[in-house]
Write a protein that holds these residues in place. Structure first.
Motif, PDB file in Angstrom:
ATOM      1  N   PHE A 131       3.435   7.309   5.992  1.00 51.36           N
ATOM      2  CA  PHE A 131       2.276   7.002   6.824  1.00 51.36           C
ATOM      3  C   PHE A 131       2.255   5.510   7.148  1.00 51.36           C
ATOM      4  N   MET A 132       2.255   5.172   8.417  1.00 56.11           N
ATOM      5  CA  MET A 132       2.268   3.789   8.902  1.00 56.11           C
ATOM      6  C   MET A 132       3.445   2.995   8.326  1.00 56.11           C
ATOM      7  N   HIS A 166       0.609   5.823  -0.204  1.00 55.96           N
ATOM      8  CA  HIS A 166      -0.314   6.907   0.131  1.00 55.96           C
ATOM      9  C   HIS A 166       0.110   8.239  -0.481  1.00 55.96           C
ATOM     10  N   ARG A 175       4.565   3.127   5.364  1.00 58.43           N
ATOM     11  CA  ARG A 175       4.395   2.799   3.938  1.00 58.43           C
ATOM     12  C   ARG A 175       4.906   3.928   3.052  1.00 58.43           C
ATOM     13  N   SER A 191       1.321  12.933  13.367  1.00 61.70           N
ATOM     14  CA  SER A 191       0.015  13.439  13.778  1.00 61.70           C
ATOM     15  C   SER A 191      -1.107  12.656  13.097  1.00 61.70           C
ATOM     16  N   LEU A 192      -0.924  12.381  11.820  1.00 57.70           N
ATOM     17  CA  LEU A 192      -1.912  11.614  11.057  1.00 57.70           C
ATOM     18  C   LEU A 192      -2.075  10.205  11.635  1.00 57.70           C
ATOM     19  N   GLU A 193      -1.005   9.683  12.189  1.00 52.69           N
ATOM     20  CA  GLU A 193      -1.061   8.349  12.801  1.00 52.69           C
ATOM     21  C   GLU A 193      -1.661   8.396  14.200  1.00 52.69           C
ATOM     22  N   GLY A 194      -1.985   9.602  14.676  1.00 60.21           N
ATOM     23  CA  GLY A 194      -2.604   9.723  15.989  1.00 60.21           C
ATOM     24  C   GLY A 194      -1.612   9.929  17.119  1.00 60.21           C
ATOM     25  N   ARG A 212       0.856  -1.196   0.000  1.00 63.70           N
ATOM     26  CA  ARG A 212       0.000   0.000   0.000  1.00 63.70           C
ATOM     27  C   ARG A 212       0.879   1.228   0.000  1.00 63.70           C
TER      28      ARG A 212
END
Lengths: 174, 516
Positions: free
Chosen positions: B300-301, B177, B303, B280-283, B175
């Motif tokens: 992100f994560m 992004h 990836r 931040s996007l990952e929390g 995946r």
């Protein structure tokens, strides 16, 4: 997958719901967590939704978030305290986000900020004793060609002076 | 007949909603008899903020401009029916106004012209041409087209977009992004906001193209919470785009899939930095990550992830529609294409002005902006947001370009230009830069977290006339520059040292006593 529902935005301006006891907070927080179950990295959307619901992030919401997202209490506390937007106590009925950044400084923003703090009798981040207004600093609202600028709840206002800001406040929060 | 009035946040901040109400009342009452069938369309902004609320009246010759039109002026303006070109308040055809005529409006071509959520108008005004062409190309060819255009990241760092995309295309991973950095936090900048409020489908189209080019199937828009209008408009635009088949499992019946999720930030300036944004996007807390690994390989994560600014992604639509050469042929040196200048602060004419790179700072401040609103002499111009240098008028010959500004110890950043008149206190501005850094530091690097606090104290010492403080400030700035992972700690010295270098008279204790 739907985008974030716009009613979560912005978090501060929504009127806090009638606040129930800790059990009600926990129950409602679990519903919010369920609604965000499909998101990757859901903590910020969850915190925004909790704050939209209660006007702040109540202490009783935290254990539910900790359990549902398999995080430590310290991690959740760390995130809540990192971001300027999240509050752990209720705000006033109206929130002014007054821009303190350079473009607004160039048009008299510092004078306006000092004046309005004196008139309201509060400093940055504080709420008037009658619970009417909370004053938050903002570092740019993207209204840089019509400064000094503010958001009153989510309503933009430009070319402000003290008189105009007070008039807008009176309009917004009688 | 149609009347056009902006619903951009800057227009609303200056009373456009009240103007709209007054117009609706006028249309319902007096005009129903004299001019039936007149309707009001709310558009994005043309970028002429000093003319907002700007009212445009459609005629066969084009749209005639009237502005500013506040609510209390509506009754008089419409006293004899809908005002036309002969009305004394008419400014002329909008397209003929010098501010509009001098621009090369590529990315902002539709902004202020169409209703932002009108899908048919988007397609009729050139939207989707880039996406349709990209759907017929291989990923490598799309990447090549973007590389050929010379497009560099408009968020501030200026990294070549095509090279970033090529890295993600070549990265292994089930995946990938596309993350749109819409955390436009620099003071003096509002191009992202205007584009998202005025032409949101353009950003969506650009993200889909980025997905096709790199093999990513999911995108995120990380939008700052200070932009509630943009949030509302984008959320609706995403729903409309899904319904139109521009997003989702089968884009324009191609069998290709791409989905976008809107995420709202939470008021941390540092999250405009890409690695902190990803956390931040990952929390997580928005703490900066060390590079490598590059987000292109582990974003992100973990990836492969493209992180691009709003304007970068929006510009891609035009590059795919009209070809790389048309874009590359505009510009200066290694700064190719157009740049949406955002002219702000103490200026007579403030707003957004899209033009090829290469105008000098003096042309921008004196000719386009018309000097200061206060009528006083310009003292300093800060270019590139709170981490950008202060330029004195002696440096107005600097051409607007990445290398040209870097060569004079400045940066163009996101192309925000903030003008100060001669009442500005440059010591206070330097102190603010340190204070801002202290407030917004993510805390990871000591020179930023603690250095910024010490910086405000050292500057206070200069104001009090303590000896040796200027040397100490310079030394501290060196440490911050070379000892910070990201631009917040690393570039805060730019405004501080430029203020000190170009305005030494403001850093004397006598000056402070006089000021107080």
């Amino acid at each position: 997958m739907a985008s974030q529902p716009p009613e979560h935005l912005p978090p501060q301006h929504l009127p806090p719901h009638q606040q129930g006891g800790p059990d009600d907070v926990a129950a409602r927080t679990r519903q919010i967590l369920d609604a965000h179950a499909e998101l990757e990295g859901p903590l910020l959307p969850v915190l925004h939704a909790v704050q939209a619901e209660f006007g702040h992030i109540p202490e009783a919401a935290v254990p539910e978030i900790v359990q549902a997202l398999a995080l430590s209490r310290a991690e959740v506390h760390g995130v809540i305290s990192f971001y300027h937007d999240f509050r752990t106590t209720p705000a006033g009925r109206r929130v002014i986000r007054l821009c303190r950044a350079e473009a607004c400084q160039a048009t008299g923003g510092d004078v306006l900020a000092a004046d309005i703090r004196a008139r309201l009798g509060i400093d940055w981040g504080e709420t008037t004793a009658d619970g009417r207004v909370t004053l938050e600093p903002a570092f740019c609202l993207g209204l840089c060609a019509c400064g000094p600028a503010a958001l009153i709840d989510d309503r933009p206002a430009g070319r402000l002076d003290t008189a105009r800001l007070e008039a807008l406040l009176a309009e917004a929060a009688p | 007949m149609t009347l056009y009035l902006s619903q951009d946040a800057a227009a609303r901040a200056l009373g456009a909603d009240a103007t709209a109400e007054a117009l609706a009342a006028a249309l319902a009452a007096a005009l129903a008899a004299t001019a039936p069938g007149v309707r009001l369309s709310r558009t994005g902004s043309r970028g002429m903020v000093w003319l907002e609320p700007l009212l445009e009246v459609e005629t066969e010759a084009g749209r005639y401009a009237f502005g500013p039109v506040t609510a209390d002026m509506v009754a008089a303006l419409f006293a004899d029916g809908v005002p036309g070109p002969d009305h004394p308040a008419c400014l002329g055809l909008t397209e003929d106004l010098p501010w509009i005529k001098r621009q090369t409006r590529l990315t902002f071509a539709r902004c202020g012209v169409i209703a932002p959520l009108d899908a048919a108008a988007y397609a009729a005004h050139g939207g989707l041409r880039g996406l349709r062409r990209a759907l017929g190309m291989s990923p490598a060819d799309i990447v090549e087209e973007v590389t050929e255009s010379g497009l560099r990241g408009r968020g501030g760092a200026g990294f070549p977009t095509g090279i970033k995309w090529r890295t993600v295309l070549g990265a292994e991973g089930p995946r990938k992004h596309i993350v749109c950095n819409a955390d436009e936090g620099d003071s003096g900048t509002f191009a992202d906001r205007m584009l998202m409020e005025g032409d949101p489908f353009c950003l969506i189209e650009g993200m889909v193209i980025a997905g096709l080019a790199t093999g990513a199937d999911r995108g995120f828009i990380y939008l700052r919470s200070e932009y509630p209008d943009a949030a509302r408009i984008l959320a609706r635009a995403l729903d409309i785009a899904r319904a139109e088949g521009w997003l989702g499992p089968d884009i324009l019946s191609s069998g290709r899939a791409f989905e976008i999720e809107l995420r709202i930030a939470a008021g941390a300036y540092v999250c405009g930095e890409e690695t902190s944004l990803l956390n931040s996007l990952e929390g997580k807390r928005g703490v900066v990550r060390a590079k490598p690994p590059l987000p292109a390989l582990a974003g992100f994560m973990g990836r492969p992830t493209v992180v691009n600014n709003v304007i970068t992604l929006a510009a891609v639509t035009g590059i795919l529609a009209d070809g790389a050469a048309a874009y590359r042929d505009i510009g200066l040196g290694r700064s190719r294409g157009t740049i949406p200048l955002q002219i702000a602060g103490n200026v007579r004419r403030g707003g957004l002005f899209e033009v090829g790179f290469g105008l000098t700072l003096g042309e921008i401040v004196n000719d386009i902006a018309g000097g200061t609103a206060s009528g006083r002499p310009v003292k300093a111009v800060q270019v590139g947001g709170p981490l950008g240098a202060y330029f004195p008028p002696e440096m107005f010959d600097t051409p607007f370009g990445y290398e040209e500004f870097a060569g004079r110890d400045g940066l163009i950043g996101h192309a925000g230009i903030v003008v100060f008149d001669d009442t500005a206190d440059m010591l206070a501005q330097a102190r603010f830069a340190m204070e801002f850094c202290a407030i917004e530091s993510c805390g990871k690097c000591t020179p930023c977290r603690i250095g910024a606090v010490r910086g405000t104290e050292v500057i206070d010492g200069i104001a009090r006339g303590e000896p040796g403080r200027i040397e100490l400030l310079q030394d501290l700035c060196e440490t911050m520059k070379f000892g910070s992972l990201c631009a917040l700690g690393g570039f805060t010295p730019y405004p501080v040292l430029s203020a000190l270098r170009h305005f030494p008279q403001d850093f004397t204790p006598r000056h402070r006593e006089a000021a107080e």
